[in-house]
Design a protein around this motif. Structure first.
Motif, PDB file in Angstrom:
ATOM      1  N   SER A 158       0.877  -1.127   0.066  1.00  0.00           N
ATOM      2  CA  SER A 158       0.046   0.091  -0.032  1.00  0.00           C
ATOM      3  C   SER A 158       0.932   1.271   0.020  1.00  0.00           C
ATOM      4  N   GLN A 159       0.314   2.410  -0.259  1.00  0.00           N
ATOM      5  CA  GLN A 159       1.064   3.502  -0.009  1.00  0.00           C
ATOM      6  C   GLN A 159       1.688   3.791   1.290  1.00  0.00           C
ATOM      7  N   SER A 160       1.148   3.306   2.415  1.00  0.00           N
ATOM      8  CA  SER A 160       1.677   3.329   3.680  1.00  0.00           C
ATOM      9  C   SER A 160       2.802   2.541   3.748  1.00  0.00           C
ATOM     10  N   ASP A 161       2.993   1.275   3.169  1.00  0.00           N
ATOM     11  CA  ASP A 161       4.214   0.463   3.095  1.00  0.00           C
ATOM     12  C   ASP A 161       5.075   0.961   2.446  1.00  0.00           C
ATOM     13  N   ILE A 162       5.116   1.842   1.215  1.00  0.00           N
ATOM     14  CA  ILE A 162       5.956   2.371   0.297  1.00  0.00           C
ATOM     15  C   ILE A 162       6.605   3.344   1.508  1.00  0.00           C
ATOM     16  N   ILE A 163       5.865   4.366   1.828  1.00  0.00           N
ATOM     17  CA  ILE A 163       6.320   5.517   2.704  1.00  0.00           C
ATOM     18  C   ILE A 163       7.474   4.847   3.963  1.00  0.00           C
ATOM     19  N   ASN A 164       6.812   3.921   4.455  1.00  0.00           N
ATOM     20  CA  ASN A 164       7.543   3.142   5.573  1.00  0.00           C
ATOM     21  C   ASN A 164       8.787   2.243   5.245  1.00  0.00           C
ATOM     22  N   GLY A 165       8.693   1.908   3.834  1.00  0.00           N
ATOM     23  CA  GLY A 165       9.781   0.917   3.784  1.00  0.00           C
ATOM     24  C   GLY A 165       9.108  -0.610   3.820  1.00  0.00           C
TER      25      GLY A 165
ATOM     26  N   ILE B  26      13.088   4.195  -4.296  1.00  0.00           N
ATOM     27  CA  ILE B  26      13.162   4.270  -2.757  1.00  0.00           C
ATOM     28  C   ILE B  26      14.341   3.543  -2.295  1.00  0.00           C
TER      29      ILE B  26
END
Lengths: 251, 418, 413
Positions: free
Chosen positions: B64-71, B105
């Motif tokens: 998800s977007q959240s996973d992308i932000i958090n790695g 990333i």
């Protein structure tokens, strides 16, 4: 509602300046919202009695789609609504994207409609200006941008970079670059250096804030100068800055 | 002929595409794949895999977007365990695919592989890239995935007389005289990854004495194998021109048996090829022919060959000109300026101007864009090499010229992905 | 949060929804991606692609452009294409990489428009949500730009939420249009399949909006606010249920009150003559395996609801639950309905003992562990793409009855 982005190099005193601005305006009875856009997430702590509030991204991480406004927005000194966008663990993930996601969440939760702020401050880390960190100066966000800088080389360099970013977006009818705020570090020849950069990027220094130990003393108590020492000379300086900013943005 | 490849928005015709990294990766025996990406990135690969029957080796971890932000590095080992739990039998190879956004990333793949390798020493883990955003770099997906495949070969103690074919995704046709030539040169068979059903059997390719790179996408892998195994390689791209074929065999002879006289008499194969050329040309006559880059790696080279054989080439369809095709392009430009170069992905392709319904198209993309009713069923030089390739191509042209084809059906059969 | 998927393919994403809505118009549309995202749309989400001349392109995004945020390259390519294509409008469609680098596609579109004078749009799709969100946002953006309020034309309707992801090549929509015509109604615009810019402009004149999917509902609600057009959300599947549908449509025309055409919990409890709190059909007691629903319809919510109502009205099947694959719209749901957010949840639901019949895309069958259950395939393009396009059931009006009867006969054999 006026939306104002305050940019500047990390550690230059953006958060201190922004928090004091917020506090000064809140003390005049305005409804202020301050949104920290730095993965360090400490923009608003001096409005929150030194407390680090949960960030939007942390809450999204923990609560998935169940995040509510009360999980991420907190009222601090003078009723200032404090929000921290937050960011990933240093070294992984994508901090820039994090800011965009946090902004989208605030809109989805109708934060501006609920709090009806007169003024919104975005306190943005300006060392990097990728797509995410430029978000506050894009369409629908800040109307005006101020850059906090000292006379130090790296701070001025960052200021110039940010000014370029604003200029790039000019064609799209976005935020207006409204000037530099000099947060003095007592560097040699500081006023002249900052003046020169302002001239070169076609702007002005709207206020020179002197260096003063009261700032540190207030922060040690988890407060802004405006809150901790309201009668002080330094509080007057921030109030003067508030006047100038209000004038620039047309309030 | 003009030479101006423009960088425009890309049109994606229904005939555009190739095997895709999923299908190529599936060549690795006893392998499974886990894609770690936004769900959208996986759709073409998954549907393609369902069509080709290997979805049971292909899995997804949608981030998800959240996973992308958090790695998302730390989510992968758990997902790998869940894949293992769902499999009837432990795989020997585990490909973890990341998509374009991973390039931006900076996930720490080495650390991830170390963790997984320590947990499962019997499984070879590799991080693979489905990242077309890297097209134009040294290792875009079609090249990096081949390297992933051959990186699974562990250096062997002893060499044998086998020879590997690299780069070609389909094994060379058994009818090609290359097999006979190799036998005459003392080699013990031309090996191809698709012939192995188990990981252990596949290791036979590590014992081969040399690599023959029959398509450019295998060259990088061959270079890596040269470093890792000390295995020398020869790049022999498919050609349809007799003198080049002759030259290829000369080079091969020199590569395998330096300083020795040519071990093989090709006169029979050459004569058969020429005879077939004559038949096809007689049948086709002056019918305009379109040469399309989806059919062959070197469309300019093929166009030159066909012109030399007396065919009427009217158009070459190519999005760009590869380095190995450049000299033939120069030749064409000098000798046949009337031939049109058509960029299939140019934004103007969608206007479908300059249709040629009566033409014979070699390649489905060329056929689709020109509206050709006669289509030569050839994709990516598959199975081709040597004099055999010329003979086979002529047979295919003859077949194409005889009856119009159901192009949509043919394209669907290819199962191409973009 | 990250979700594992072992058996099913990913479903159609938001950017395909955007592109599908733009497909019919004279545009220059560029998906801002390297190639694969465009390939998903053209290859697997757009059944109309073969033989079409729709200028939906790929921007050909490369790593260095992404890292440097080189928007000018994209703008120049758009301008070059516009010169040759002469579009009515231009659009930029986001994908995962622009999401990560925070591309400002709306800003780029504004710049494009300023430089070319051609109306331009930027859609910040990300590849992390489903097609219906993208499709609805696009229809709304087009309406906002091109459609001014108009005087109502009596007897006119719009069909809202028509996308290939829900309707494939649109056979059920053609049947619906025929039914409307038979009843003396005429179509203003079918958004967004088989329409043009003129129809889009005219759409504000419709008397009633017919929302035929969740996409349609999202659009209809907004159009009601903007243009004061009431809507009916549902589909006329099955002979008797269709009669009711058209009666409901008449009622919406008269009352100007919007309506969701759906079974209600009351319907089900009436049928088993018990109170809503404890009906034998399982409403309110869905966790009780003896009384829980017996039939599960999985798929797009509006269509699944229409099948449910038709099963009830035409076949007396009263114990039916709907499983939503693309998110559950609360206003469309009954208490027993499920939001099946992941493959794991879909599998769990399919395998519950209480269901004797499953109606779903044929790809979902792989999750069924017990082959004692009956399975009626009804393909959805957003799930199985072209691989099961021949199994998209024709269900509008009496076609539904033929489809069910054929299934029942097969079962008997």
């Amino acid at each position: 509602m006026k939306k104002i982005a305050i940019y500047g190099k990390g550690g230059i005193g953006k958060s201190t300046t922004t928090s004091n601005l917020s506090a000064a305006l809140a003390a005049r009875g305005l409804k202020v919202m301050q949104i920290g856009c730095d993965p360090k997430a400490d923009s608003t702590k001096n409005l929150m009695q030194g407390r680090i509030i949960p960030t939007v991204l942390d809450q999204i991480r923990q609560r998935d789609n169940q995040v509510e406004l009360d999980h991420i927005a907190f009222e601090g000194f003078g009723g200032v609504v404090c929000v921290e966008a937050g960011g990933p663990t240093p070294g992984i993930g994508c901090a820039g994207r994090g800011i965009i996601t946090a902004f989208q969440k605030l809109e989805e939760l109708k934060a501006y409609e609920r709090y009806q702020p007169d003024i919104v401050f975005y306190d943005v880390l300006g060392d990097v200006v990728c797509g995410g960190f430029a978000m506050p100066i894009r369409g629908g966000y800040a109307d005006n941008v101020f850059i906090v800088t000292s006379g130090e080389m790296m701070a001025l360099y960052a200021a110039t970079n940010i000014a370029h970013a604003i200029e790039n977006f000019g064609k799209r009818g976005y935020a207006k670059y409204s000037g530099l705020i000099q947060n003095s570090r007592n560097v040699e020849n500081e006023d002249a250096l900052v003046q020169q950069v302002a001239r070169e990027s076609g702007t002005q220094v709207i206020k020179i804030i002197p260096r003063h130990k009261l700032v540190q003393q207030a922060e040690n108590q988890g407060m802004t100068v405006v809150e901790a020492f309201p009668g002080s000379e330094m509080a007057r300086e921030y109030n003067c800055l508030a006047d100038k900013v209000m004038k620039e943005v047309g309030l | 002929m003009s030479c101006c490849f423009e960088n425009t928005l890309h049109y994606s015709s229904p005939a555009h595409g190739d095997w895709g990294v999923v299908r190529i990766g599936m060549l690795a025996p006893e392998s499974v794949q886990l894609f770690v990406c936004p769900f959208a990135c996986g759709r073409h690969g998954a549907i393609g895999a369902m069509r080709q029957g290997f979805k049971n080796r292909l899995f997804y971890l949608y981030i998800s977007q959240s996973d992308i932000i958090n790695g998302y590095d730390d989510l992968i080992p758990e997902a790998v365990e869940e894949v293992f739990a769902a499999l009837p039998k432990m795989p020997r190879v585990f490909f973890i695919f990341v998509s374009c956004l991973d390039d931006l990333i900076g996930t720490d793949h080495e650390a991830l592989l170390a963790v997984l390798g320590a947990e499962h020493p019997d499984v070879a883990f590799r991080v693979c890239h489905m990242n077309p955003i890297s097209l134009g770099s040294l290792t875009p997906p079609p090249i990096s995935i081949q390297n992933n495949l051959y990186s699974l070969l562990e250096p062997a103690e002893n060499r044998d007389q086998g020879v590997n074919s690299l780069g070609n995704l389909v094994a060379l046709s058994p009818d090609s005289e290359l097999h006979d030539f190799l036998e005459a040169a003392g080699c013990d068979g031309l090996r191809h990854i698709s012939q192995y059903e188990t990981y252990d059997a596949y290791q036979e390719m590590a014992r081969s004495r040399a690599n023959l790179v029959l398509a450019p996408a295998g060259r990088y892998a061959a270079q890596q194998m040269q470093e890792k195994h000390g295995l020398s390689f020869l790049f022999l791209p498919v050609s349809y021109r007799l003198e080049e074929i002759e030259e290829s065999y000369r080079r091969l002879q020199e590569f395998l048996l330096p300083g020795q006289p040519l071990a093989f008499d090709f006169s029979r194969q050459k004569a058969a090829a020429l005879q077939q050329v004559e038949r096809a040309r007689t049948l086709v006559g002056s019918t305009p022919v379109i040469v399309d880059g989806s059919a062959v790696v070197r469309p300019f080279g093929l166009a030159r060959a066909l012109l030399e054989y007396g065919f009427s080439v009217c158009r070459i369809e190519a999005q760009e000109c590869s380095a190995i095709d450049r000299s033939d392009m120069e030749w064409l430009r000098a000798k046949h300026p009337e031939i049109e170069i058509f960029q299939p992905q140019h934004h103007k392709a969608v206007l479908f101007q300059r249709r040629l319904p009566g033409s014979i198209a070699i390649g489905v993309d060329g056929a689709y864009l020109a509206g050709s009713r006669y289509v030569v069923d050839l994709f990516n030089d598959q199975g081709m090499f040597g004099y055999y390739a010329v003979k086979k191509l002529m047979e295919l042209i003859e077949e194409a010229a005889k009856a119009p084809v159901d192009l949509e059906g043919l394209i669907n059969e290819y199962g191409l992905v973009v | 949060m990250a979700v594992l998927s072992l058996f099913l393919p990913p479903f159609s994403p938001d950017y395909s929804g955007v592109s599908a809505v733009l497909f019919d118009l004279k545009t220059v549309t560029a998906m801002h991606d390297a190639s694969g995202c465009t390939g998903n749309y053209t290859g697997y989400d757009e059944p109309r692609w073969y033989g079409s001349k729709s200028p939906v392109y790929c921007s050909g995004l490369r790593e260095i452009d992404a890292v440097l945020g080189d928007d000018e390259k994209l703008i120049q390519k758009m301008i070059d294409a516009a010169r040759d294509i002469q579009p009515d409008l231009m659009a930029l469609v986001g994908s995962p990489v622009p999401m990560v680098i925070g591309s400002d596609l709306a800003g780029v579109a504004a710049e494009l428009e300023a430089r070319t004078g051609i109306p331009s749009f930027g859609f910040d799709t990300t590849g992390t949500t489903y097609y219906d969100k993208g499709a609805a946002a696009t229809i709304l953006a087009l309406l906002e730009r091109f459609t001014e309020p108009l005087a109502t034309m009596p007897g006119s309707v719009n069909i809202l939420g028509a996308t290939p992801m829900d309707f494939g090549k649109g056979e059920n929509l053609r049947d619906l249009k025929k039914l409307l015509q038979d009843r003396g109604l005429f179509l203003t615009a079918c958004l967004a399949m088989d329409y043009n810019l003129a129809a889009l402009r005219q759409s504000a004149a419709a008397e009633v909006n017919l929302a035929v999917s969740r996409t349609g509902l999202l659009v209809a609600a907004e159009m009601e606010k903007r243009y004061g057009i009431p809507y009916l959300c549902g589909l006329p599947y099955g002979e008797k249920a269709s009669e009711e549908y058209f009666a409901a449509l008449e009622e919406v025309r008269q009352s100007r009150q919007s309506r969701i055409f759906n079974a209600s919990s009351r319907d089900f409890c009436d049928c088993c003559k018990l109170s809503a709190a404890g009906g034998a059909c399982g409403v309110g007691r869905a966790n009780d395996s003896r009384t829980a629903p017996e039939i599960l319809i999985v798929g797009e919510q509006v269509q699944a609801n229409a099948i449910r109502l038709a099963l009830q009205r035409d076949y007396g099947e009263s114990s039916v639950a709907v499983g939503c694959l693309f998110g559950l719209e609360p206003g469309l749901a009954l208490p027993q309905d499920k939001d099946l957010k992941s493959e794991q949840l879909i599998g769990q639901e399919l395998n519950r003992d209480n269901y004797r019949l499953i109606i779903a895309d044929p790809f979902l069958k792989v999750l069924l562990q017990n082959n004692q259950k009956e399975f009626w395939p009804n393909a959805q393009y957003a799930v199985s793409s072209k691989l099961a396009a021949d199994q998209i059931a024709r269900l509008t009006g009496s076609h539904f009855n033929r489809w069910v009867n054929l299934r029942i006969e097969k079962t008997k054999v």
